[in-house]
Design a protein around this motif. Sequence first.
Motif, PDB file in Angstrom:
ATOM      1  N   PRO A 200      12.109 -10.306  -1.635  1.00 29.20           N
ATOM      2  CA  PRO A 200      11.134  -9.978  -2.003  1.00 29.20           C
ATOM      3  C   PRO A 200      10.054 -10.041  -2.643  1.00 29.20           C
ATOM      4  O   PRO A 200       9.093  -9.639  -2.313  1.00 29.20           O
ATOM      5  CB  PRO A 200      11.926  -8.267  -2.885  1.00 29.20           C
ATOM      6  N   ILE A 201       9.884 -11.004  -3.739  1.00 37.03           N
ATOM      7  CA  ILE A 201       8.803 -11.333  -4.185  1.00 37.03           C
ATOM      8  C   ILE A 201       7.921 -11.935  -3.497  1.00 37.03           C
ATOM      9  O   ILE A 201       7.008 -11.873  -3.047  1.00 37.03           O
ATOM     10  CB  ILE A 201       8.899 -11.869  -5.101  1.00 37.03           C
ATOM     11  N   SER A 202       9.223 -13.135  -1.863  1.00 34.67           N
ATOM     12  CA  SER A 202       8.370 -14.548  -1.964  1.00 34.67           C
ATOM     13  C   SER A 202       7.946 -14.324   0.167  1.00 34.67           C
ATOM     14  O   SER A 202       6.862 -15.146  -0.245  1.00 34.67           O
ATOM     15  CB  SER A 202       8.583 -16.188  -2.464  1.00 34.67           C
ATOM     16  N   SER A 203       8.911 -13.312   0.344  1.00 38.06           N
ATOM     17  CA  SER A 203       8.847 -13.225   2.173  1.00 38.06           C
ATOM     18  C   SER A 203       7.911 -12.252   2.265  1.00 38.06           C
ATOM     19  O   SER A 203       7.785 -12.762   3.647  1.00 38.06           O
ATOM     20  CB  SER A 203      10.501 -12.190   1.838  1.00 38.06           C
ATOM     21  N   LEU A 204       6.649 -11.819   1.266  1.00 39.21           N
ATOM     22  CA  LEU A 204       5.704 -11.112   2.303  1.00 39.21           C
ATOM     23  C   LEU A 204       4.494 -12.159   2.272  1.00 39.21           C
ATOM     24  O   LEU A 204       4.017 -11.165   3.214  1.00 39.21           O
ATOM     25  CB  LEU A 204       5.367  -9.910   1.826  1.00 39.21           C
ATOM     26  N   PHE A 205       4.659 -12.704   1.784  1.00 33.27           N
ATOM     27  CA  PHE A 205       2.972 -14.220   1.953  1.00 33.27           C
ATOM     28  C   PHE A 205       3.020 -14.177   3.080  1.00 33.27           C
ATOM     29  O   PHE A 205       1.257 -14.204   3.553  1.00 33.27           O
ATOM     30  CB  PHE A 205       3.396 -14.797   1.184  1.00 33.27           C
TER      31      PHE A 205
ATOM     32  N   GLY B 295      -4.291  -9.093  -2.511  1.00 31.67           N
ATOM     33  CA  GLY B 295      -3.686  -9.247  -4.205  1.00 31.67           C
ATOM     34  C   GLY B 295      -3.184  -8.126  -4.617  1.00 31.67           C
ATOM     35  O   GLY B 295      -2.741  -8.479  -5.936  1.00 31.67           O
ATOM     36  N   TYR B 296      -4.045  -7.009  -4.859  1.00 31.32           N
ATOM     37  CA  TYR B 296      -3.316  -5.948  -4.845  1.00 31.32           C
ATOM     38  C   TYR B 296      -1.965  -5.783  -4.887  1.00 31.32           C
ATOM     39  O   TYR B 296      -0.439  -4.598  -5.608  1.00 31.32           O
ATOM     40  CB  TYR B 296      -4.178  -4.563  -4.623  1.00 31.32           C
ATOM     41  N   ILE B 297      -1.468  -6.090  -3.409  1.00 36.53           N
ATOM     42  CA  ILE B 297      -0.210  -5.705  -3.060  1.00 36.53           C
ATOM     43  C   ILE B 297       0.803  -6.444  -3.577  1.00 36.53           C
ATOM     44  O   ILE B 297       1.933  -6.360  -3.881  1.00 36.53           O
ATOM     45  CB  ILE B 297      -0.049  -5.731  -1.410  1.00 36.53           C
ATOM     46  N   GLY B 298      -0.265  -7.866  -3.945  1.00 35.08           N
ATOM     47  CA  GLY B 298       1.157  -8.867  -3.936  1.00 35.08           C
ATOM     48  C   GLY B 298       1.456  -8.349  -6.021  1.00 35.08           C
ATOM     49  O   GLY B 298       3.308  -9.052  -5.469  1.00 35.08           O
ATOM     50  N   SER B 299       0.251  -8.050  -6.876  1.00 30.79           N
ATOM     51  CA  SER B 299       0.905  -8.489  -7.778  1.00 30.79           C
ATOM     52  C   SER B 299       1.229  -6.439  -8.511  1.00 30.79           C
ATOM     53  O   SER B 299       1.546  -6.539  -9.676  1.00 30.79           O
ATOM     54  CB  SER B 299      -0.498  -8.456  -8.723  1.00 30.79           C
ATOM     55  N   SER B 300       1.370  -5.612  -7.182  1.00 30.29           N
ATOM     56  CA  SER B 300       1.472  -4.387  -7.987  1.00 30.29           C
ATOM     57  C   SER B 300       3.480  -4.078  -8.338  1.00 30.29           C
ATOM     58  O   SER B 300       4.013  -3.689  -9.131  1.00 30.29           O
ATOM     59  CB  SER B 300       1.040  -2.938  -6.539  1.00 30.29           C
TER      60      SER B 300
ATOM     61  N   MET C 102       0.035   3.207   1.006  1.00 30.90           N
ATOM     62  CA  MET C 102       1.431   3.121   0.965  1.00 30.90           C
ATOM     63  C   MET C 102       2.486   2.230   0.877  1.00 30.90           C
ATOM     64  O   MET C 102       3.125   1.914  -0.266  1.00 30.90           O
ATOM     65  CB  MET C 102       1.732   3.806   2.718  1.00 30.90           C
ATOM     66  N   ALA C 103       1.583   0.915   1.027  1.00 24.94           N
ATOM     67  CA  ALA C 103       1.947  -0.430   0.741  1.00 24.94           C
ATOM     68  C   ALA C 103       2.095  -0.760  -0.450  1.00 24.94           C
ATOM     69  O   ALA C 103       3.075  -1.203  -1.281  1.00 24.94           O
ATOM     70  CB  ALA C 103       1.041  -1.551   1.804  1.00 24.94           C
ATOM     71  N   VAL C 104       1.065  -0.828  -1.554  1.00 27.68           N
ATOM     72  CA  VAL C 104       0.766  -0.792  -2.745  1.00 27.68           C
ATOM     73  C   VAL C 104       1.754  -0.180  -3.761  1.00 27.68           C
ATOM     74  O   VAL C 104       2.556  -0.403  -4.561  1.00 27.68           O
ATOM     75  CB  VAL C 104      -0.269  -0.611  -3.046  1.00 27.68           C
ATOM     76  N   SER C 105       2.257   1.200  -2.812  1.00 35.72           N
ATOM     77  CA  SER C 105       2.985   2.229  -3.914  1.00 35.72           C
ATOM     78  C   SER C 105       4.574   1.619  -3.517  1.00 35.72           C
ATOM     79  O   SER C 105       5.190   2.237  -4.396  1.00 35.72           O
ATOM     80  CB  SER C 105       2.768   3.998  -3.372  1.00 35.72           C
ATOM     81  N   MET C 106       4.610   1.187  -2.488  1.00 35.98           N
ATOM     82  CA  MET C 106       6.197   0.897  -1.972  1.00 35.98           C
ATOM     83  C   MET C 106       6.275  -0.521  -2.933  1.00 35.98           C
ATOM     84  O   MET C 106       7.454  -0.406  -3.442  1.00 35.98           O
ATOM     85  CB  MET C 106       6.701   0.626  -1.046  1.00 35.98           C
ATOM     86  N   ARG C 107       5.426  -1.339  -2.629  1.00 36.21           N
ATOM     87  CA  ARG C 107       5.507  -2.750  -3.456  1.00 36.21           C
ATOM     88  C   ARG C 107       6.070  -2.459  -5.409  1.00 36.21           C
ATOM     89  O   ARG C 107       6.296  -2.722  -5.752  1.00 36.21           O
ATOM     90  CB  ARG C 107       4.114  -3.378  -3.616  1.00 36.21           C
ATOM     91  N   ALA C 108       5.097  -0.879  -5.872  1.00 35.76           N
ATOM     92  CA  ALA C 108       5.110  -0.833  -7.165  1.00 35.76           C
ATOM     93  C   ALA C 108       6.980   0.028  -7.445  1.00 35.76           C
ATOM     94  O   ALA C 108       7.169  -0.812  -8.864  1.00 35.76           O
ATOM     95  CB  ALA C 108       4.250   0.026  -7.370  1.00 35.76           C
ATOM     96  N   LEU C 109       7.282   0.617  -6.407  1.00 32.40           N
ATOM     97  CA  LEU C 109       8.034   0.929  -6.814  1.00 32.40           C
ATOM     98  C   LEU C 109       9.746   0.315  -6.357  1.00 32.40           C
ATOM     99  O   LEU C 109      10.332   0.524  -7.089  1.00 32.40           O
ATOM    100  CB  LEU C 109       8.607   2.235  -4.847  1.00 32.40           C
TER     101      LEU C 109
END
Length: 210
Positions: A51-56, A80-85, A132-139
């Motif tokens: 999950p860390i690297s597959s989204l880039f 960057g916000y989505i990746g770092s969350s 929603m993307a940021v929230s789901m990555r944070a979750l």
Amino acid sequence: MASDQSTPPLRELRDENCPGCRIERIKASKTGWPLREIVIIWSLVLCTTLPISSLFPYLYFMVKDFNVAQHEEDIGYYAGYIGSSFMLARSVTSVIWGLIADRYGRKRVLLLGTSAMVVANILFGLSVNFWMAVSMRALLGCLNGLIGTTKAYASEIFREDQQALALSTVSTAWGIGLVIGPALGGFLAQVYTVARREAGNFFKGVLFQN
């Protein structure tokens, strides 16, 4: 000397109902390479790493489809916000998951973590807007308490003479996951793009045929 003679051997002190003693007996009874344990550790670490690297590979296009950036050069800012969350949430909750694993057991945390990773990844893929993307990555990061628990689990299920193998297995699987993740993410993104285009052409031909 009298006190030494009156102390029973460690083997006699082991209780049949003691979970730690049971694990020690299982480890002592095993011989050869712990292939089953290696596969388990690899699977757990890959669940953490992918999950860390597959989204880039597709993150740029995902943010672009959200239409949140006013200019194209701003897409990297929002990406960057989505990746770092993910890592931000994970850094906040890792210690908590370690305490939970010590209190309630490693396996429960590992099972809960892998199940939560699947659900949170699906929800992230279904994100319809930027927040929603940021929230789901944070979750996803909050529920990812696997790496520390996996290291502790590896040190417990491997024999003492295989401790170096246990920790090197974690590091190797982590590196392999960082290599496989971008390739897998790019491949799946390409498959989705082609499938969506072909489906659009099919329905367009069905609806607008003469």
